[in-house]
Motif scaffolding. Structure first.
Motif, PDB file in Angstrom:
ATOM      1  N   GLY A 121      75.116  42.914  67.453  1.00  0.00           N
ATOM      2  CA  GLY A 121      73.909  43.080  66.646  1.00  0.00           C
ATOM      3  C   GLY A 121      72.647  42.552  67.282  1.00  0.00           C
ATOM      4  N   ARG A 122      72.716  42.177  68.547  1.00  0.00           N
ATOM      5  CA  ARG A 122      71.559  41.535  69.179  1.00  0.00           C
ATOM      6  C   ARG A 122      70.448  42.521  69.505  1.00  0.00           C
ATOM      7  N   GLY A 123      70.770  43.660  70.054  1.00  0.00           N
ATOM      8  CA  GLY A 123      69.744  44.632  70.428  1.00  0.00           C
ATOM      9  C   GLY A 123      68.753  44.026  71.405  1.00  0.00           C
ATOM     10  N   THR A 124      67.473  44.075  71.066  1.00  0.00           N
ATOM     11  CA  THR A 124      66.432  43.531  71.942  1.00  0.00           C
ATOM     12  C   THR A 124      65.932  42.166  71.473  1.00  0.00           C
ATOM     13  N   LYS A 125      66.638  41.562  70.522  1.00  0.00           N
ATOM     14  CA  LYS A 125      66.217  40.258  70.010  1.00  0.00           C
ATOM     15  C   LYS A 125      66.308  39.184  71.085  1.00  0.00           C
ATOM     16  N   ALA A 126      65.406  38.239  71.021  1.00  0.00           N
ATOM     17  CA  ALA A 126      65.460  37.085  71.923  1.00  0.00           C
ATOM     18  C   ALA A 126      66.726  36.287  71.599  1.00  0.00           C
ATOM     19  N   TYR A 127      67.243  35.600  72.589  1.00  0.00           N
ATOM     20  CA  TYR A 127      68.475  34.825  72.452  1.00  0.00           C
ATOM     21  C   TYR A 127      68.380  33.828  71.298  1.00  0.00           C
ATOM     22  N   GLU A 128      67.297  33.069  71.246  1.00  0.00           N
ATOM     23  CA  GLU A 128      67.129  32.065  70.206  1.00  0.00           C
ATOM     24  C   GLU A 128      67.062  32.697  68.814  1.00  0.00           C
ATOM     25  N   THR A 129      66.379  33.842  68.716  1.00  0.00           N
ATOM     26  CA  THR A 129      66.278  34.552  67.440  1.00  0.00           C
ATOM     27  C   THR A 129      67.649  35.020  66.988  1.00  0.00           C
ATOM     28  N   TYR A 130      68.417  35.587  67.911  1.00  0.00           N
ATOM     29  CA  TYR A 130      69.763  36.061  67.578  1.00  0.00           C
ATOM     30  C   TYR A 130      70.638  34.904  67.096  1.00  0.00           C
ATOM     31  N   LEU A 131      70.577  33.772  67.778  1.00  0.00           N
ATOM     32  CA  LEU A 131      71.374  32.615  67.363  1.00  0.00           C
ATOM     33  C   LEU A 131      70.958  32.133  65.984  1.00  0.00           C
ATOM     34  N   ARG A 132      69.659  32.037  65.747  1.00  0.00           N
ATOM     35  CA  ARG A 132      69.154  31.576  64.456  1.00  0.00           C
ATOM     36  C   ARG A 132      69.625  32.506  63.327  1.00  0.00           C
ATOM     37  N   GLU A 133      69.603  33.817  63.578  1.00  0.00           N
ATOM     38  CA  GLU A 133      70.018  34.787  62.570  1.00  0.00           C
ATOM     39  C   GLU A 133      71.535  34.844  62.402  1.00  0.00           C
ATOM     40  N   SER A 134      72.282  34.266  63.338  1.00  0.00           N
ATOM     41  CA  SER A 134      73.741  34.287  63.279  1.00  0.00           C
ATOM     42  C   SER A 134      74.330  33.120  62.487  1.00  0.00           C
ATOM     43  N   ILE A 135      73.484  32.199  62.043  1.00  0.00           N
ATOM     44  CA  ILE A 135      73.967  31.077  61.245  1.00  0.00           C
ATOM     45  C   ILE A 135      74.383  31.609  59.876  1.00  0.00           C
ATOM     46  N   ASN A 136      75.526  31.159  59.392  1.00  0.00           N
ATOM     47  CA  ASN A 136      76.029  31.594  58.092  1.00  0.00           C
ATOM     48  C   ASN A 136      74.979  31.358  57.014  1.00  0.00           C
ATOM     49  N   ARG A 137      74.781  32.340  56.169  1.00  0.00           N
ATOM     50  CA  ARG A 137      73.738  32.279  55.134  1.00  0.00           C
ATOM     51  C   ARG A 137      73.946  31.143  54.138  1.00  0.00           C
ATOM     52  N   LYS A 138      75.196  30.749  53.946  1.00  0.00           N
ATOM     53  CA  LYS A 138      75.499  29.696  52.977  1.00  0.00           C
ATOM     54  C   LYS A 138      75.662  28.325  53.637  1.00  0.00           C
ATOM     55  N   ALA A 139      75.286  28.220  54.899  1.00  0.00           N
ATOM     56  CA  ALA A 139      75.406  26.946  55.610  1.00  0.00           C
ATOM     57  C   ALA A 139      74.445  25.920  55.025  1.00  0.00           C
ATOM     58  N   ASP A 140      74.831  24.657  55.123  1.00  0.00           N
ATOM     59  CA  ASP A 140      73.997  23.554  54.653  1.00  0.00           C
ATOM     60  C   ASP A 140      72.813  23.407  55.597  1.00  0.00           C
ATOM     61  N   PRO A 141      71.585  23.643  55.131  1.00  0.00           N
ATOM     62  CA  PRO A 141      70.415  23.594  56.023  1.00  0.00           C
ATOM     63  C   PRO A 141      70.089  22.186  56.538  1.00  0.00           C
ATOM     64  N   THR A 142      70.680  21.139  55.949  1.00  0.00           N
ATOM     65  CA  THR A 142      70.393  19.785  56.404  1.00  0.00           C
ATOM     66  C   THR A 142      71.243  19.404  57.606  1.00  0.00           C
ATOM     67  N   ARG A 143      72.257  20.212  57.919  1.00  0.00           N
ATOM     68  CA  ARG A 143      73.114  19.937  59.086  1.00  0.00           C
ATOM     69  C   ARG A 143      72.570  20.658  60.300  1.00  0.00           C
ATOM     70  N   GLY A 144      72.880  20.165  61.464  1.00  0.00           N
ATOM     71  CA  GLY A 144      72.487  20.823  62.697  1.00  0.00           C
ATOM     72  C   GLY A 144      71.077  20.483  63.112  1.00  0.00           C
ATOM     73  N   SER A 145      70.619  21.211  64.124  1.00  0.00           N
ATOM     74  CA  SER A 145      69.280  20.975  64.643  1.00  0.00           C
ATOM     75  C   SER A 145      68.626  22.288  64.977  1.00  0.00           C
ATOM     76  N   ALA A 146      67.332  22.269  65.089  1.00  0.00           N
ATOM     77  CA  ALA A 146      66.567  23.483  65.392  1.00  0.00           C
ATOM     78  C   ALA A 146      66.391  23.659  66.870  1.00  0.00           C
TER      79      ALA A 146
END
Length: 86
Positions: A61-86
């Motif tokens: 599903g990456r197409g022409t998306k930038a690597y960082e954008t693709y990774l950000r969009e690949s995070i599970n929608r129900k993931a806890d937003p307080t975990r992880g880092s940007a």
């Protein structure tokens, strides 16, 4: 290289931490991955490609998306937003 185990955490359809043992058994030397449409087979292959090739991975599903954008969009929608880092 032999992949023995893969662990996904909050990636695509995989919520939480999910591990898959890829070690073949002596009498079952092949690992088959099957499932209905939308169950995460392609997501699993995308995760393996990302682990092996990083920003050069050719994910479904990456197409022409930038690597960082693709990774950000690949995070599970129900993931806890307080975990992880940007």
């Amino acid at each position: 290289m032999l992949l023995r185990k893969i662990t996904l955490e909050e990636f695509g359809a995989y919520r939480g931490k999910q591990s898959l043992d890829l070690t073949p058994k002596k009498n079952k030397p092949i690992i088959l991955i099957g499932g209905l449409n939308g169950c995460g087979k392609t997501t699993l292959l995308d995760a393996i490609q990302l682990a092996l090739y990083g920003n050069r991975a050719r994910c479904s599903g990456r197409g022409t998306k930038a690597y960082e954008t693709y990774l950000r969009e690949s995070i599970n929608r129900k993931a806890d937003p307080t975990r992880g880092s940007a």
